[in-house]
Design an enzyme around this catalytic site. Structure first.
Site, PDB file in Angstrom:
ATOM      1  N   GLY A  74       0.964  -1.226   0.091  1.00 44.51           N
ATOM      2  CA  GLY A  74      -0.129  -0.026   0.055  1.00 44.51           C
ATOM      3  C   GLY A  74       0.798   1.144   0.072  1.00 44.51           C
ATOM      4  CB  CYS A  75       0.281   4.729  -1.059  1.00 45.62           C
ATOM      5  SG  CYS A  75      -1.470   4.943  -0.506  1.00 45.62           S
ATOM      6  CE1 TYR A  76      -1.143   8.206   4.345  1.00 42.63           C
ATOM      7  CE2 TYR A  76      -3.000   6.952   3.808  1.00 42.63           C
ATOM      8  CZ  TYR A  76      -2.375   7.972   4.053  1.00 42.63           C
ATOM      9  OH  TYR A  76      -3.280   9.376   4.282  1.00 42.63           O
TER      10      TYR A  76
ATOM     11  CB  SER B 110       5.492   6.629   3.057  1.00 44.06           C
ATOM     12  OG  SER B 110       5.868   7.596   3.628  1.00 44.06           O
TER      13      SER B 110
END
Length: 346
Positions: free
Chosen positions: A149-151, A154
């Protein structure tokens, strides 16, 4: 040249795949699958693709994909790929899932956080979590990739070095995440309506975001110790970009120069992670349209905390770019092929 199919061809993740794949010399888009828009041309929905995509979207035919396609990207909502990917079992088709269906190894966690039945156990066991900075060797030999996932991309890239090097305590970790509206997908809703989003900052999914167990699972695996985090997400009025600011309690006295050196050493062989110099902190504009993750660091001596800031483009390193990075590794190509581009600015 390998032939590519994109299933779920009208979402933002799929369109970013199309953009990057156009620059890829080893991959050719052969089929774009859309059950709801079959027969339509992608350029009729996204006019910027005129002259770049000239094949109509098709309905799903698994047997045809098995016979004609080498790589399938699943740019689908949660709940779709878990039923489709098992049908490619026993083939050489490489499957890259951009949804959350295969990210959690525990079926009960998936059912709790995603509200549906998990993928078959054998599919979950075969799938490799596609964060190249932690799983590069496993990705090289994988047939099924669960794209992060994107979160989590990061947050994990920001926190893992500090935890593995025992710079911060594994408890009381706080992650503050902010993302642009494209992270919510193309389907309109009251939350993403212009009048609701513009000039507004909105916390959402407090305590129940589906990326919480993903972050916790892979942080825990990285240090072989169960880790829980406080994770709060916010929607901000911009199209794309994501930034996580994480806070961890220092385990001992350490200088910012020492921390930066540790991070630089940790990521020296990973081309898409850039560590900022002292007193330099990343912004979403610094990685816009690119596959980079920029990390900035600050030692707060007053509160005895390490503050970690990590910025990505949610549609590239947080989705399509990372998916193509994984395919490059799976096929023995240059990891950076079609991806090592200068971010767009301003």
């Amino acid at each position: 040249m390998k032939h590519v199919a994109i299933i779920g061809g009208t979402g933002y993740g799929a369109i970013e795949l199309v953009r990057i794949l156009h620059m890829h010399k080893h991959l050719q888009i052969t089929k774009i699958i859309s059950q709801s828009q079959q027969g339509e041309y992608l350029a009729s929905i996204y006019p910027h693709l005129i002259e770049f995509v000239d094949t109509p979207m098709e309905e799903l035919d698994i047997n045809q994909l098995k016979a004609e396609i080498d790589v399938v990207f699943f740019a689908t909502p949660a709940g779709v790929s878990k039923a489709l990917i098992p049908q490619f079992r026993g083939t050489n088709v490489q499957c890259i899932d951009l949804s959350g269906d295969l990210r959690l190894s525990n079926s009960q966690d998936y059912e709790k956080w995603y509200g549906g039945e998990a993928a078959p156990e054998e599919t979950l066991k075969e799938a490799i979590y596609g964060l190249p900075e932690i799983n590069k060797e496993e990705i090289k030999n994988a047939r099924i990739i669960s794209n992060p996932g994107c979160y989590p991309t990061s947050a994990l890239l920001g926190l893992i070095p500090a935890l593995q090097q025992h710079i911060i305590q594994p408890t009381r970790i706080i992650i503050d995440g902010k993302t642009g509206v494209s992270g919510a997908g193309r389907t309109p809703s009251s939350m993403t309506h212009f009048s609701e989003t513009n000039d507004n900052l909105k916390p959402y999914k407090i305590g129940k975001h589906q990326h919480i167990p993903e972050i916790e699972q892979y942080l825990s695996e990285s240090v072989n110790n169960k880790i829980a985090v406080t994770f709060t997400t916010h929607l901000i009025p911009m199209t794309r970009g994501l930034l996580c600011t994480a806070y961890g309690q220092l385990t001992s006295d350490i200088t910012i120069d020492e921390v930066i050196e540790i991070y630089q050493s940790h990521y020296k062989s990973h081309p898409f992670v850039r560590i900022r110099k002292k007193d330099s902190y990343p912004t979403t504009k610094d990685v816009y349209g690119s596959n980079f993750c920029d990390i900035g660091l600050f030692v707060d001596e007053r509160t005895n905390q390490l503050i970690i800031m990590s910025a990505i483009d949610n549609l590239v390193k947080g989705a399509a770019g990372q998916a193509i990075q994984n395919v490059n590794l799976m096929n023995g190509w240059d990891e950076t092929h079609a991806l090592h581009t200068i971010p767009m600015y301003p």
